[in-house]
Design an enzyme around this catalytic site. Structure first.
Site, short mmCIF file in Angstrom:
data_model
loop_
_atom_site.label_atom_id
_atom_site.label_comp_id
_atom_site.label_asym_id
_atom_site.label_seq_id
_atom_site.Cartn_x
_atom_site.Cartn_y
_atom_site.Cartn_z
CG HIS A 46 -8.91 -40.22 -19.68
ND1 HIS A 46 -8.49 -39.77 -20.91
CD2 HIS A 46 -10.07 -40.88 -19.89
CE1 HIS A 46 -9.38 -40.14 -21.83
NE2 HIS A 46 -10.34 -40.82 -21.24
CG HIS A 52 -11.23 -43.74 -28.63
ND1 HIS A 52 -10.28 -44.19 -27.74
CD2 HIS A 52 -12.12 -43.02 -27.90
CE1 HIS A 52 -10.58 -43.77 -26.52
NE2 HIS A 52 -11.68 -43.06 -26.58
#
Length: 692
Positions: free
Chosen positions: A588, A431
């Site tokens: 985010h 990720h």
């Protein structure tokens, strides 16, 4: 002491989605953007049922109570609670949608159904149906089928009931086509604009569709099924990772049903027919809804040329000192730069890769990819580099949820062009958001690169707030190169001097950083912790923050989504405040600030404080050494904290209470952040004038 220690993550997530729905119901939000938030709310809910609800359902069916994993609540009880909350939220979303449609009518925009079609519109729809819609329709008569058809995950269907002249009842399914825009713009009349849903065009043509039957009545009501989206990866060693993921994605279409939504006006016998045939049981969430489902399609509601009913777009600003026309590598060789999208242009990332692709001195490019845009410029730049003889190494995450098929396609494309692909590590998703290039300068190898909090995706960069550090810091980039070595030989655990890397070091490092703040506080030194993330659900990290609070450390949390920590409880978390900002942009970025008794440390990260990010993925947290960038990130945090518009408090009540203005002027963090960067540009433009 307050009895409850954590908030259940699923209920906290549903509270987050309720904040999205609040935006849809907020009359200060432009009307067409309110429709977009209805769509986002619906799309979020689909993904929640496909992933989180499906996982809890699996736990429940296994016979395990799950209380250990679910913060003290059984899986069976949690399923019941979720269904009740979702039914209430769905009801609220229908109310909000009705209000929006009424307000659209005051703007001369009408969403009509099949009973409201005028003769002029009928002529238009007859041609539309014949030319576009009819060839796409899949209609199935169900009664005599030996095997009931598999309903596709999250697609909309019309459940049709035909009562024949001899009193026999037949049932049919019509699949609502997904490759035609759900909303049909009709010809304007008397300066009024009209839109009709595909569903109602089908209802309008039901007689035409079933004209071979001698029937007394025909009706059509919408249904939708959501399936378990968990990928079960084949263990066959003879298959490549590409083959395994492709096969699993294909199998997802027949995943177990976890949610069934139906029009609450559907006939009882029709509903029971479908429940029986589809083997829907009480462990599935059966939710009555309105006339229309898949309200996620409102995310692409036509703008009708009414830009006055949309947020005014902000043009991405330049980064002072960086010029898209000049050499980015030359600039980065002298100092670090930060790009904060969407306030600043994402084009700096693609410019960096394009320049590296053409530069004769660049020998290699290594990058991790998680989610990519359609027709990705990132991929084009990497292919261009490979064609120019560079060694290009790409770690592409084939298990990026719901992007698997897209990533498989890109992987095949890159393989064809000679790019070296790494498909990750067994048991670990990758990720991290990192890129490093190697360039020969005066006979020596020098590294350049960038590390980000968000995906390298031009499309989402327009609406997701993320920060990307461009650097030539050789220590940081040497660590970055070690991560690619770990991808290649993952039984060897590297040591890193600068980066904090999951799954080996992130948890322990953050615990040490919090412990240091605790020691400062106990020694009477002023210190603080400021954390910005998407989700906070790891119980051990929450306990550590509680410990810091009890030691007197002031903690400010900006958590957009899940927050299992309960702030403001005497004796447990009285020194912790936690807020969530839901606005036009999706918050985010992950930014972690530790006061360190005046010697402040700042980090950017791809990792949230979730167990999967700390222990089950490859994540990268990067320290910020440049003093200007460090100040910029602290300023950003403080601007958001000062906000009193679109800011909600996290609390055990999950009531999404708005932060009060307390007689202060409205201060909207995302607007003020844009102004902050406008001022940076203005100051830069003024400097030459002063010199002259």
């Amino acid at each position: 002491m307050y009895e409850q220690k954590y908030i259940d993550r699923e209920k906290s997530w549903l509270a987050f989605n309720a904040r999205v729905l609040q935006e849809a119901g907020d009359n200060t939000v432009p009307l067409l953007d309110r429709l977009r938030f209805v769509g986002i709310f619906s799309n979020n809910l689909d993904e929640f049922f496909r992933v989180r609800y499906a996982a809890i359902r699996r736990l429940s069916l296994s016979g395990i109570s799950g209380e250990k994993y679910l913060g003290g609540i059984s899986a069976h009880q949690l399923i019941k609670d979720i269904t009740e909350i979702v039914i209430q939220q769905q009801s609220e979303s229908l109310r909000i949608l009705g209000n929006i449609e009424a307000e659209l009518e005051s703007e001369n925009i009408f969403i009509i159904n099949e009973t409201q079609i005028t003769p002029k519109q009928e002529c238009f729809l007859k041609d539309f149906y014949t030319q576009k819609l009819s060839p796409e329709l899949v209609t199935i008569i169900l009664n005599d089928l030996a095997v009931f058809p598999i309903l596709k995950d999250t697609l909309g269907y019309l459940a049709v009931r035909l009562e024949l002249a001899n009193d026999e009842v037949r049932y049919a399914l019509i699949e609502i086509p997904k490759n035609i825009n759900r909303f049909v713009v009709l010809p304007s009349e008397d300066e009024k604009q009209y839109v009709i849903l595909i569903d109602d065009v089908i209802r309008f043509k039901l007689k035409n569709i079933f004209n071979i039957f001698d029937y007394k009545s025909v009706s059509a009501h919408m249904i939708k099924i959501t399936r378990d989206a968990q990928l079960d990866i084949d263990s066959d060693l003879s298959k490549s990772m590409l083959e395994k993921i492709a096969s699993s994605v294909k199998d997802r279409r027949i995943g177990e049903p976890v949610r069934f939504i139906y029009d609450n006006l559907i006939e009882e016998d029709t509903l029971q027919f479908f429940l029986d045939k589809m083997k829907i049981v009480e462990t599935d969430s059966i939710i009555p809804g309105g006339r229309y489902h898949n309200r996620r399609d409102y995310m692409s509601f036509p703008n009708l040329g009414r830009y006055d009913l949309l947020y005014k777009p902000n043009e991405p600003l330049p980064v002072p000192g960086l010029n898209l026309e000049g050499s980015i590598l030359e600039k980065i060789s002298k100092k670090d730069y930060l790009v904060h999208a969407p306030y600043q242009s994402f084009s700096y990332l693609t410019k960096f890769l394009r320049e590296a692709a053409l530069d004769p001195k660049v020998t290699s490019i290594k990058i991790t990819l998680y989610r990519l845009a359609k027709n990705s410029q990132i991929i084009s730049s990497l292919i261009n580099a490979a064609k120019n003889g560079k060694r290009v190494v790409v770690q592409i995450e084939l298990q990026a949820r719901f992007d698997e098929a897209s990533n498989i396609s890109y992987a095949e494309q890159m393989q064809t062009e000679g790019i070296e692909l790494i498909f990750g590590i067994k048991g670990l998703k990758v990720h991290s958001k990192i890129c490093v290039i190697e360039r020969m300068e005066e006979g020596k190898n020098r590294r350049y690169g960038f590390i980000s909090t968000g995906n390298f995706n031009e499309a989402t960069a327009k609406i997701y707030t993320d920060v990307t550090l461009f650097t030539c810091h050789q220590g940081i980039l040497k660590d970055t190169s070690k991560i690619f070595e770990f991808f290649d030989i993952n039984y060897r655990v590297h040591r890193y001097k600068h980066l904090i890397v999951s799954p080996h070091y992130t948890r322990t490092k953050f615990i040490k950083l919090i412990d240091r703040e605790i020691l400062h506080a106990l020694a009477g030194r002023k210190t603080h912790i400021k954390l910005k993330m998407n989700s906070l659900s790891d119980f051990k990290m929450i306990d550590k923050l509680y410990e810091a609070s009890n030691a007197g450390v002031k903690i400010q949390l900006q958590v957009r989504g899940i927050c299992s920590l309960i702030p403001g409880i005497p004796g447990m978390s009285e020194n912790i405040e936690a807020i969530s900002i839901v606005d036009n942009y999706l918050e985010h970025s992950r930014v972690y600030i530790f006061g360190n008794a005046g010697l402040t440390e700042v980090y950017i990260s791809s990792a949230d404080f979730m167990t999967r990010n700390l222990d089950g993925r490859v994540e990268v947290t990067c320290p910020i050494y440049d003093l200007e960038i460090k100040k910029e990130l602290i300023d950003n945090f403080n601007i958001a904290w000062k906000g009193n518009v679109k800011v909600r408090y996290h609390s055990y009540k999950l009531d999404n209470k708005y932060k009060p203005k307390n007689h202060h002027a409205p201060f909207r963090a995302q607007f003020e952040t844009y102004k902050y960067y406008q001022n940076k540009v203005a100051i830069l433009e003024e400097v030459p004038q002063k010199v002259n």
